[in-house]
Enzyme design. Structure first.
Site, PDB file in Angstrom:
ATOM      1  N   GLY A 187       2.279  -3.808   3.506  1.00 58.23           N
ATOM      2  CA  GLY A 187       2.322  -2.676   4.424  1.00 58.23           C
ATOM      3  C   GLY A 187       0.961  -2.024   4.564  1.00 58.23           C
ATOM      4  O   GLY A 187       0.224  -1.867   3.586  1.00 58.23           O
ATOM      5  N   THR A 207       2.139 -10.661  -1.941  1.00 61.39           N
ATOM      6  CA  THR A 207       2.971 -11.673  -1.289  1.00 61.39           C
ATOM      7  C   THR A 207       2.159 -12.532  -0.328  1.00 61.39           C
ATOM      8  O   THR A 207       1.308 -12.033   0.410  1.00 61.39           O
ATOM      9  CB  THR A 207       4.120 -10.992  -0.533  1.00 61.39           C
ATOM     10  OG1 THR A 207       4.903 -10.246  -1.466  1.00 61.39           O
ATOM     11  CG2 THR A 207       5.001 -12.004   0.164  1.00 61.39           C
ATOM     12  N   GLU A 210       9.186  -6.346  -3.811  1.00 57.61           N
ATOM     13  CA  GLU A 210       9.047  -6.119  -5.254  1.00 57.61           C
ATOM     14  C   GLU A 210      10.033  -6.954  -6.061  1.00 57.61           C
ATOM     15  O   GLU A 210      10.489  -6.544  -7.120  1.00 57.61           O
ATOM     16  CB  GLU A 210       9.197  -4.632  -5.592  1.00 57.61           C
ATOM     17  CG  GLU A 210       8.155  -3.755  -4.939  1.00 57.61           C
ATOM     18  CD  GLU A 210       6.756  -4.333  -5.026  1.00 57.61           C
ATOM     19  OE1 GLU A 210       6.355  -4.734  -6.137  1.00 57.61           O
ATOM     20  OE2 GLU A 210       6.064  -4.401  -4.000  1.00 57.61           O
TER      21      GLU A 210
END
EC number: 1.3.3.6
Length: 660
Positions: free
Chosen positions: A178, A139, A421
């Site tokens: 993350g 992303t 996702e």
């Protein structure tokens, strides 16, 4: 033990232990899961103070420390099976998330699925032991779900046999991964491959971002934490900017696509093979939706059995709030949904591994449906679970608003699933694209297989009300199989409506892209109906595999409740399609209320069967022993604000009071 909960458990019609075995897959899996859980519960290294009372920095430090301990302990105990690793990870941080999570859920699976044998030999062992701590950087600030829009580039230099990675714009900065902010030292970066002056789309690259030993960012790398979020306080979601950053050619994952030393590009059998990690994670998220909703239902139903409030008849003792029909109507359909999603999650896990083995043998025939099914079910289950968790919180009244309930943590840590996702609406549209292709195949006289095979039943490739006018007399609201057929007809009808509306817009607008956008609401509804049918179908089929009669009976009630509640909430679809009549819908609504009464005596036993440890729930309200109020008071006394009788801030108020 709270006497209300003891009475609830004594009145159950089945043995919850046997149902736990079914949910786990076997008695042996239940035994092994509990054995692993007890390793953690009895280990002082995993004890910690309540994270609710810590700052974000403190929570992150605790999470990193415990993640490091987790890896050492797994090595010490010889835990290597994927299921056992998941059980171990789920308990060691309770309801919270871990900074190294993507190393195991995305970095390693991507390496396994897309790396060559040599690449796996080079990086796999180190990543399992956290010498290499990986994340998955896809992303960007400006693009997420629209993968083709990602702007990060990887340009091949044949003279040095290196890729040059760049973040050419502000919007191309990797954003949200993350563990990227402060934890990881490597990232699998998705970038637009350019070689010999030509672009070849997204490919995955293993990119070192920090020096091993010092953990300092490498030259050409700008990396950091993106700041506080709605939840995920323990996770250092980060940003990554690359400026002419060079990596060896061998760092491109080349199991499928390859770049030769001279820059020649060798394309994969299918471009979708590079999306393997996303398909894996989406299939995993279906199970996570089941788990999160199951935890919320456990808390809300146990608390509802302990909590006494109001009077049904004046002067009588206050009843358990679980005795109120409105409370049952809030919670029992969610309980039924949690069980449905448990079985769908197990199916998706099994299906993914089966199809993935075939892909490894070069069989890509089932990949399109797997991609469509994981996208749609990821969206369908996460949307439903997210709404359901919040409904469980509200069903707990004022105490549900407190972090002591555990429900706020479950909610804020699950809700990102609706976005990461693949944003859910976009996921539904991806499923719709597959449905439209399948419809076109049937319309052209070809047969389709798999979960869309119901489209083969379209009479003359059309569903017309007069052709199904006899259907209402055939629907048996007491039969899961009959209700599955009703959901099948609803799905077929909404797929056809979307397809015909799309065709009209194409004729009128000329542009397929514009037509698609103008039909997108219908397309999403078709995908939702398809996914709803799949869930009902899988739940109904699961009943046939249950041998214990008592468990089959209670699961049958849950299956009926799930199916009938869905009809009552979408009555218009069943009426407009002449699938059911208005009197039948009235019968459905009445039957839903009857099922609430039937499930009432088994409700606590049904959530007990999920077999969550108290520490896993992290909830004062959902405690197994039901001793809510004593522990609620003890929990509140631990608030840091209570460390001093008079808080230091009183000085600001004192100055005002001195003037009185």
């Amino acid at each position: 033990m709270n006497p209300d909960l003891r009475r609830e458990r004594d009145s159950a019609s089945f043995n919850p232990e046997l149902l736990t075995h079914i949910l786990d897959g076997s008695p042996e899996k239940t035994r092994r899961r509990r054995e692993i859980e007890n390793m953690i519960l009895n280990d002082p290294d995993f004890q910690h103070e309540d994270l609710n009372f810590l700052t974000r920095s403190q929570r992150y430090e605790v999470a990193v420390r415990k993640s490091a301990i987790m890896v050492k302990k797994m090595r010490e105990f010889g835990i290597a099976d994927p299921d056992e690793i998941m059980w171990f990870k789920k308990l060691h941080l309770v309801n919270f998330v871990e900074p190294v999570g993507l190393n195991y859920s995305m970095f390693i699976p991507t390496l396994l699925n897309q790396g060559t044998t040599a690449q796996k030999e080079k990086w796999l062992l180190s990543s399992k032991g956290l010498q290499i701590i990986g994340t998955y950087a896809q992303t960007e600030m400006g693009h997420g779900t629209h993968l083709r829009g990602l702007e990060t580039t990887a340009t091949y230099d044949p003279e040095t046999q290196e890729f040059i990675l760049n973040s050419p714009t502000v919007t191309s900065i990797k954003w949200w991964p993350g563990g990227l902010g402060k934890t990881s030292n490597h990232a699998i970066v998705l970038a637009q491959l350019i070689t010999k002056g030509k672009g070849y789309g997204l490919h995955a690259f293993i990119v070192p971002i920090r020096e091993i030993g010092t953990h300092k960012p490498l030259p050409g790398i700008t990396v950091g934490d993106i700041g506080p979020k709605f939840g995920y306080d323990e996770i250092d979601n980060g940003y990554l900017k690359m400026d002419n950053y060079r990596i060896p050619r061998e760092n491109m994952l080349m199991k499928y696509a390859q770049v030769k030393p001279d820059g020649t590009y060798v394309k994969p059998l299918s471009n979708k093979l590079t999306y393997g990690t996303m398909v894996f994670v989406r299939s995993f998220l279906v199970g996570e939706a089941a788990r999160a909703l199951s935890k919320a239902c456990t808390i809300a139903i146990r608390y509802s059995a302990v909590r006494h409030q109001s009077e049904i008849k004046p002067g009588e003792p206050e009843p358990q709030i679980l005795d109120f029909q409105t409370q049952q109507y809030k919670l029992f359909p969610l309980l039924a949904t949690a069980y449905a999603f448990q079985f769908v999650g197990a199916y998706m896990k099994e299906t993914y591994h089966r199809i993935n083995e075939g892909i490894g043998q070069g069989d890509l025939s089932e990949l399109p449906e797997l991609h469509a099914l994981t996208a749609g079910l990821k969206a369908f289950t996460s949307w439903t679970a997210n709404t359901g968790i919040e409904a469980c919180r509200m069903a707990c009244g004022g105490h549900g608003y407190s972090h002591c309930s555990g429900l706020p943590n479950i909610y804020v840590n699950f809700t990102p699933s609706c976005t990461f996702e693949g944003e859910n609406t976009v996921m539904m549209l991806q499923t719709a694209r597959f449905l439209m292709k399948s419809y076109d195949q049937v319309h052209s006289g070809k047969l389709v297989c798999g979960m869309v095979s119901y489209l083969n039943d379209l009479p003359s490739q059309r569903i017309q009300p007069q052709q199904v006018a006899v259907w209402p007399t055939m629907v048996d609201i007491h039969s899961p199989e009959s209700l599955t057929e009703a959901y099948k007809l609803r799905a077929a009808r909404l797929v056809e409506i979307a397809a015909k509306n799309l065709q009209k817009e194409v004729i009128h607008r000329k542009s397929k892209e514009v037509a698609w956008n103008l039909t997108s609401v219908d397309l999403v509804r078709a995908s939702e109906a398809h996914c709803h049918y799949v869930v009902v179908k899988l739940f109904s089929e699961k009943l046939l595999k249950i041998q214990d009669k008592a468990i089959q009976a209670v699961l049958r009630n849950l299956c009926l409740l799930y199916s009938l509640y869905g009809i009552s909430q979408n009555a218009g679809d069943f009426l407009q399609g002449s699938i059911m009549t208005e009197p039948q819908i009235t019968q459905v609504n009445q039957r839903v209320k009857e099922l609430l009464t039937l499930i009432r005596s088994d409700a606590v036993a049904l959530v007990d069967a999920f077999d969550f440890q108290d520490v896993t729930l992290g909830s004062v309200l959902g405690r197994y022993d039901g001793n809510v109020y004593e522990n609620l008071f003890e929990w509140a006394k631990n608030s840091p604000l209570n460390k001093a009788e008079v808080h230091e801030s009183y000085k600001h108020l004192k100055s005002l009071q001195s003037k009185l």
